[in-house]
Motif scaffolding. Sequence first.
Motif, PDB file in Angstrom:
ATOM      1  N   PRO A  18       0.802  -1.236   0.000  1.00 21.70           N
ATOM      2  CA  PRO A  18       0.000   0.000   0.000  1.00 21.70           C
ATOM      3  C   PRO A  18       0.834   1.285   0.000  1.00 21.70           C
ATOM      4  O   PRO A  18       0.474   2.262  -0.673  1.00 21.70           O
ATOM      5  N   LEU A  19       1.951   1.295   0.737  1.00 28.57           N
ATOM      6  CA  LEU A  19       2.781   2.500   0.801  1.00 28.57           C
ATOM      7  C   LEU A  19       3.481   2.743  -0.536  1.00 28.57           C
ATOM      8  O   LEU A  19       3.595   3.892  -0.989  1.00 28.57           O
ATOM      9  N   GLN A  20       3.955   1.659  -1.155  1.00 24.77           N
ATOM     10  CA  GLN A  20       4.564   1.791  -2.481  1.00 24.77           C
ATOM     11  C   GLN A  20       3.545   2.342  -3.471  1.00 24.77           C
ATOM     12  O   GLN A  20       3.827   3.283  -4.210  1.00 24.77           O
ATOM     13  N   LYS A  21       2.364   1.733  -3.482  1.00 26.45           N
ATOM     14  CA  LYS A  21       1.339   2.151  -4.443  1.00 26.45           C
ATOM     15  C   LYS A  21       0.982   3.629  -4.260  1.00 26.45           C
ATOM     16  O   LYS A  21       0.919   4.391  -5.233  1.00 26.45           O
ATOM     17  N   PHE A  22       0.796   4.052  -3.003  1.00 28.39           N
ATOM     18  CA  PHE A  22       0.423   5.432  -2.716  1.00 28.39           C
ATOM     19  C   PHE A  22       1.524   6.394  -3.179  1.00 28.39           C
ATOM     20  O   PHE A  22       1.249   7.409  -3.818  1.00 28.39           O
ATOM     21  N   SER A  23       2.776   6.067  -2.841  1.00 28.42           N
ATOM     22  CA  SER A  23       3.881   6.962  -3.206  1.00 28.42           C
ATOM     23  C   SER A  23       4.122   6.947  -4.715  1.00 28.42           C
ATOM     24  O   SER A  23       4.446   7.985  -5.313  1.00 28.42           O
ATOM     25  N   TYR A  24       3.944   5.780  -5.377  1.00 28.20           N
ATOM     26  CA  TYR A  24       4.131   5.709  -6.823  1.00 28.20           C
ATOM     27  C   TYR A  24       3.077   6.550  -7.545  1.00 28.20           C
ATOM     28  O   TYR A  24       3.387   7.226  -8.527  1.00 28.20           O
ATOM     29  N   VAL A  25       1.826   6.489  -7.063  1.00 31.26           N
ATOM     30  CA  VAL A  25       0.767   7.281  -7.683  1.00 31.26           C
ATOM     31  C   VAL A  25       1.059   8.768  -7.522  1.00 31.26           C
ATOM     32  O   VAL A  25       0.916   9.554  -8.471  1.00 31.26           O
ATOM     33  N   LEU A  26       1.494   9.173  -6.320  1.00 31.57           N
ATOM     34  CA  LEU A  26       1.844  10.580  -6.095  1.00 31.57           C
ATOM     35  C   LEU A  26       2.988  11.013  -7.017  1.00 31.57           C
ATOM     36  O   LEU A  26       2.954  12.107  -7.601  1.00 31.57           O
ATOM     37  N   ALA A  27       3.999  10.156  -7.119  1.00 27.80           N
ATOM     38  CA  ALA A  27       5.178  10.511  -7.921  1.00 27.80           C
ATOM     39  C   ALA A  27       4.864  10.535  -9.413  1.00 27.80           C
ATOM     40  O   ALA A  27       5.223  11.494 -10.118  1.00 27.80           O
ATOM     41  N   MET A  28       4.173   9.465  -9.890  1.00 27.90           N
ATOM     42  CA  MET A  28       4.006   9.302 -11.334  1.00 27.90           C
ATOM     43  C   MET A  28       2.792  10.021 -11.907  1.00 27.90           C
ATOM     44  O   MET A  28       2.765  10.342 -13.098  1.00 27.90           O
ATOM     45  N   TYR A  29       1.765  10.222 -11.066  1.00 32.30           N
ATOM     46  CA  TYR A  29       0.547  10.835 -11.606  1.00 32.30           C
ATOM     47  C   TYR A  29       0.280  12.240 -11.063  1.00 32.30           C
ATOM     48  O   TYR A  29      -0.705  12.862 -11.435  1.00 32.30           O
ATOM     49  N   VAL A  30       1.129  12.716 -10.146  1.00 32.68           N
ATOM     50  CA  VAL A  30       0.984  14.084  -9.642  1.00 32.68           C
ATOM     51  C   VAL A  30       2.284  14.871  -9.859  1.00 32.68           C
ATOM     52  O   VAL A  30       2.316  15.871 -10.581  1.00 32.68           O
ATOM     53  N   ALA A  31       3.371  14.411  -9.212  1.00 32.75           N
ATOM     54  CA  ALA A  31       4.619  15.171  -9.249  1.00 32.75           C
ATOM     55  C   ALA A  31       5.241  15.218 -10.644  1.00 32.75           C
ATOM     56  O   ALA A  31       5.673  16.286 -11.097  1.00 32.75           O
ATOM     57  N   LEU A  32       5.312  14.061 -11.321  1.00 37.70           N
ATOM     58  CA  LEU A  32       5.963  14.046 -12.636  1.00 37.70           C
ATOM     59  C   LEU A  32       5.206  14.882 -13.677  1.00 37.70           C
ATOM     60  O   LEU A  32       5.831  15.666 -14.405  1.00 37.70           O
ATOM     61  N   PRO A  33       3.854  14.769 -13.755  1.00 34.18           N
ATOM     62  CA  PRO A  33       3.149  15.675 -14.673  1.00 34.18           C
ATOM     63  C   PRO A  33       3.384  17.150 -14.344  1.00 34.18           C
ATOM     64  O   PRO A  33       3.541  17.982 -15.252  1.00 34.18           O
ATOM     65  N   LEU A  34       3.429  17.489 -13.031  1.00 41.82           N
ATOM     66  CA  LEU A  34       3.660  18.881 -12.651  1.00 41.82           C
ATOM     67  C   LEU A  34       5.060  19.348 -13.037  1.00 41.82           C
ATOM     68  O   LEU A  34       5.250  20.493 -13.459  1.00 41.82           O
ATOM     69  N   PHE A  91      11.117  16.787  -4.753  1.00 41.12           N
ATOM     70  CA  PHE A  91      10.290  15.675  -4.261  1.00 41.12           C
ATOM     71  C   PHE A  91      10.621  14.384  -5.009  1.00 41.12           C
ATOM     72  O   PHE A  91      10.786  13.316  -4.404  1.00 41.12           O
ATOM     73  N   LEU A  92      10.736  14.472  -6.334  1.00 42.75           N
ATOM     74  CA  LEU A  92      11.029  13.287  -7.132  1.00 42.75           C
ATOM     75  C   LEU A  92      12.442  12.767  -6.878  1.00 42.75           C
ATOM     76  O   LEU A  92      12.678  11.558  -6.939  1.00 42.75           O
ATOM     77  N   SER A  93      13.380  13.684  -6.573  1.00 39.83           N
ATOM     78  CA  SER A  93      14.740  13.244  -6.251  1.00 39.83           C
ATOM     79  C   SER A  93      14.749  12.463  -4.946  1.00 39.83           C
ATOM     80  O   SER A  93      15.406  11.413  -4.834  1.00 39.83           O
ATOM     81  N   VAL A  94      14.005  12.962  -3.939  1.00 41.49           N
ATOM     82  CA  VAL A  94      13.902  12.245  -2.660  1.00 41.49           C
ATOM     83  C   VAL A  94      13.209  10.898  -2.874  1.00 41.49           C
ATOM     84  O   VAL A  94      13.634   9.864  -2.337  1.00 41.49           O
ATOM     85  N   PHE A  95      12.154  10.921  -3.686  1.00 40.33           N
ATOM     86  CA  PHE A  95      11.438   9.671  -3.999  1.00 40.33           C
ATOM     87  C   PHE A  95      12.388   8.653  -4.620  1.00 40.33           C
ATOM     88  O   PHE A  95      12.361   7.465  -4.282  1.00 40.33           O
ATOM     89  N   MET A  96      13.238   9.115  -5.516  1.00 39.47           N
ATOM     90  CA  MET A  96      14.164   8.205  -6.210  1.00 39.47           C
ATOM     91  C   MET A  96      15.136   7.562  -5.213  1.00 39.47           C
ATOM     92  O   MET A  96      15.409   6.361  -5.298  1.00 39.47           O
TER      93      MET A  96
END
Length: 204
Positions: A117-133, A170-175
């Motif tokens: 669940p934590l992976q899925k939540f963070s992946y959605v934030l990273a790939m569908y919110v942060a990366l488009p922004l 944010f994406l750098s920290v995520f990586m």
Amino acid sequence: MYLYPKWLRAWHVLNAVLFIILIVTGLSMQYTDKQNYAIVVKFAAAVKWHNAAAVLLTINYIIYVVGNTFTRNGRYYKIERKGLVSELVTQMKYYAWGMFRGEKHPFPVTEERKFNPLQKFSYVLAMYVALPLVIISGLGLLFPEITVDRFFGVSGLIYTDILHITMGFFLSVFMVIHIYTCTLGAKPTSLFWGMISGYHRDEH
């Protein structure tokens, strides 16, 4: 079990390489003097490489979205609100101390659940919110004529720049966290090998 199809692995490798280039050139652009002082890459070269990598990253992201839309991989990113908070807390507890006590993973990988669940939540934030922004704000910086001139008396370019840097950070920290969690498989290299072979090795 086979969880990582070829297109996803190719996208993942290219995405990682491009993102590293963007981080290095982004930091170089931020801290390099235009005349003499350079951080890793000279300013002019950093701008050139950053823009080229950004264009390729955007194309690669479109491939990722299309791939998730038309293949079974997209189902792994669907979040159910029911029970989400309790599942996130359970996963956090496991990462905080459960795994250090040798407890079993609360959400083992299956063909129906590739991410906890934590992976899925963070992946959605990273790939569908942060990366488009970061892509949209990057386009705004690349083509300043499409940004808002002023908002509350402040240049729209400043807002765009702040958004771009914030999402990039944010994406750098995520990586970094992503790479660390990828060492938490049965062996430190298990999950990395899965991304090469396409097969996830059962941890239990």
